[in-house]
Structure formats: C-alpha cells, structure tokens
Design an enzyme around this catalytic site. Structure first.
Site, PDB file in Angstrom:
ATOM      1  CD1 TRP A  30     -16.910  30.424  83.163  1.00  0.00           C
ATOM      2  CD2 TRP A  30     -16.848  32.102  84.644  1.00  0.00           C
ATOM      3  NE1 TRP A  30     -17.615  31.264  82.655  1.00  0.00           N
ATOM      4  CE2 TRP A  30     -17.373  32.428  83.247  1.00  0.00           C
ATOM      5  CE3 TRP A  30     -16.623  33.014  85.398  1.00  0.00           C
ATOM      6  CZ2 TRP A  30     -17.845  33.814  82.853  1.00  0.00           C
ATOM      7  CZ3 TRP A  30     -16.999  34.617  85.114  1.00  0.00           C
ATOM      8  CH2 TRP A  30     -17.798  34.755  84.034  1.00  0.00           C
ATOM      9  CE1 TYR A  89     -13.448  22.370  75.908  1.00  0.00           C
ATOM     10  CE2 TYR A  89     -15.195  24.211  76.309  1.00  0.00           C
ATOM     11  CZ  TYR A  89     -14.301  22.906  77.108  1.00  0.00           C
ATOM     12  OH  TYR A  89     -14.190  22.888  77.978  1.00  0.00           O
TER      13      TYR A  89
END
Length: 322
Positions: free
Chosen positions: A150, A125
């Site tokens: 996040w 990723y």
C-alpha cells in the site's frame, strides 16, 4: 557508495535517490528510457558504465489488475527484468535490494504475515513478484528482499492521489471495506532502504508503516485530512467491485527477529494519513517532515536487541548495524 536505483520515475525510486544523495552517496537513477530491464544487453551496458556497488531495484510492473490481461508483459518485467538485474549484479559484484509485495501471500488467516510464512500468490502480479524473489535468491548471495504494501508518495500514482482527484469531482464515492493493509509512505520506506543497503544484513524483510486500516477508512481519513467536502463514502464488499486480480484481506505487517531490521515509522494510521497534506498543498514537504519527526516517530534500522521498544527521539533509532 555508488548505488544504482531502477524505476527512478516511480514514487519509491524517486524517494530512494533523494535519500541516498542526501546521505552523500552517488545515486544513479535510471528508468526505461535509460535502461530497459527486459533487455539483458541494455542492463549490462548500463552496469558496465555505472559500475555500481549496490542496486536498489524499484522498477516493476505494478498494475495489479492489468497484469491479469498482460501476463507475458508482467512476467517479462517482474521476472525477466529482475533476473537481468541480478545477473548484472553478480558480474560486477554488487549487492541487490529487491522490492517485493504482500501479494506473494494469499490473504487467508487472521494474523500478520511473517517472512518465513509459505508464499501462495493467487494472481499474475503476485506470482511474478514471487518468481522475481526466487530469481534473486538463486543468482545472488548478497541480497535484501523487502516486501511492502500500500505504498504512497509524492511521485507517481497511488491510492491517495486517486482519492484526492475523485474527491474533487464527486460528493459520494464507493470504496471497499473488507480489504485491510498498512499504508506505507515512500519517504519512510526510502529511509529504511538507504540504511539497509550499506550493511551486510542480508535476507527477507517485511516493511510497512505501523498500524492497519481498510481502504474505506483510508479514504475517509484522506478526505478528512485534505478538508474535502466528500461527506459520504459508501462501504462495499470487494466481491461487488469488478477487479480481475484477487485482493488480500489480511496483509503483511512488520515482522521482527533479533538481529533483523525493523521499520516502525508511524505509531498510528493518523500520522501516516497526514502525509496526504503534501498532495493537496496544506503543508510543504519540509514542514510535514518536521511534523512527523516532532511526533518522535522512529526510523530505526538496527538489531532489535540494541534499541528500546519506544524511542524517546528520532536520534535513538539511527542505525548501529553498519
């Protein structure tokens, strides 16, 4: 300004379109059913029809662990798809905002990451997102690369919603406590992007909400804010949890230089966590946003030298960089 937003069905793209429309821009949101970013012809056709002046590229493969088993698919989306968007931007003269990630770093050290720190992604990723960054830099001069971390919002899937769902089913959960980051509310990030895209202050930025916390403490606060009876959250180390991708220990925070944009939207984690109330019905969106703004939380995007260290009101943080 006519602005194309990819990944409109995701949590960030959804909020970006809403924020742009609120400001009077003509925001055109697309997702895979309207434009497959891995298909160059599909991308060029949409660009020819929309003729955007700017593009906010939120679409991405974001399933971090699944990317380890689907490297080719993740690369096709995060690298090939980004290249297709950048090529189309170059052909029509549009500026581009590319959303990147803290996963471009390896998580070593004990200080927040700076925009000019050397990237060293360890998983599929992170590597594909970093290669997407390089594609944007190689193809365009007018770009913003915004690394965040996040993220959570009202639309799409995220840690907050996962915890709320699990908290309804179980009285006890295990959550790691050795991964630290800055939970970032997509509404706040969308404000940044909407202010940023109308300027010419191109470059690489780190944008998160203020403060930092572990996944463990984040889960505890989510249950507290939601009023759930999930009494105990057992701490555990990331190494005990079977994840394919390497997780960061120290994640990037805000890095500000004179003349650069700055996002410092929340003065402490507890205000960020209050946003979970929307997901569990404790506040409607308008009430919650009012609660944020009454806390005098900044949403500034202007040169650092032109703003006070701590604004006295939200108005003090309006962009003066256009």
């Amino acid at each position: 300004m006519k602005i194309l937003v990819t990944g409109v069905n995701g949590q960030l793209g959804f909020d970006v379109v809403k924020q742009l429309n609120k400001r009077g821009h003509e925001a055109v949101g697309v997702d895979i059913s309207e434009m497959d970013i891995t298909d160059a012809e599909s991308v060029l056709n949409v660009f020819a029809r929309v003729r955007p002046e700017a593009v906010v590229h939120c679409a991405a493969w974001t399933a971090v662990d699944a990317a380890e088993d689907n490297a080719e698919k993740a690369r096709a989306v995060n690298v090939g798809g980004t290249e297709n968007i950048a090529v189309a931007c170059r052909k029509c003269g549009a500026k581009m905002v590319y959303i990147s990630t803290d996963y471009v770093f390896d998580g070593s050290g004990a200080q927040p990451w700076k925009t000019d720190d050397k990237a060293n992604p360890l998983g599929v990723y992170g590597k594909t997102k970093y290669d997407g960054e390089k594609a944007v830099k190689n193809l365009l001069d007018r770009y913003f690369i915004v690394r965040t971390a996040w993220v959570f919002g009202l639309n799409g899937n995220n840690f907050v919603k996962t915890m709320l769902n699990l908290g309804k089913k179980y009285n006890q959960l295990r959550v790691v406590n050795d991964q630290i980051g800055s939970p970032t509310y997509t509404y706040d990030l969308a404000v940044l992007l909407a202010d940023m895209v109308v300027t010419e202050k191109y470059g690489v930025y780190h944008a998160t909400n203020g403060g930092f916390i572990s996944w463990y403490d984040f889960a505890v606060e989510i249950f507290k804010q939601a009023g759930y009876a999930t009494d105990v959250v057992l701490k555990m180390q990331a190494a005990q949890y079977a994840l394919r991708a390497h997780r960061l220990v120290v994640l990037n925070e805000i890095h500000v230089k004179p003349g650069f944009f700055h996002i410092a939207l929340v003065v402490s984690f507890h205000e960020v966590a209050a946003a979970v109330a929307v997901n569990c019905g404790l506040y409607d969106v308008k009430t919650l946003y009012g609660r944020f703004f009454n806390l005098n939380l900044p949403h500034i995007l202007s040169p650092l030298s032109n703003v006070p260290a701590r604004p006295s009101s939200r108005e003090a943080w309006k962009s003066r960089s256009r």
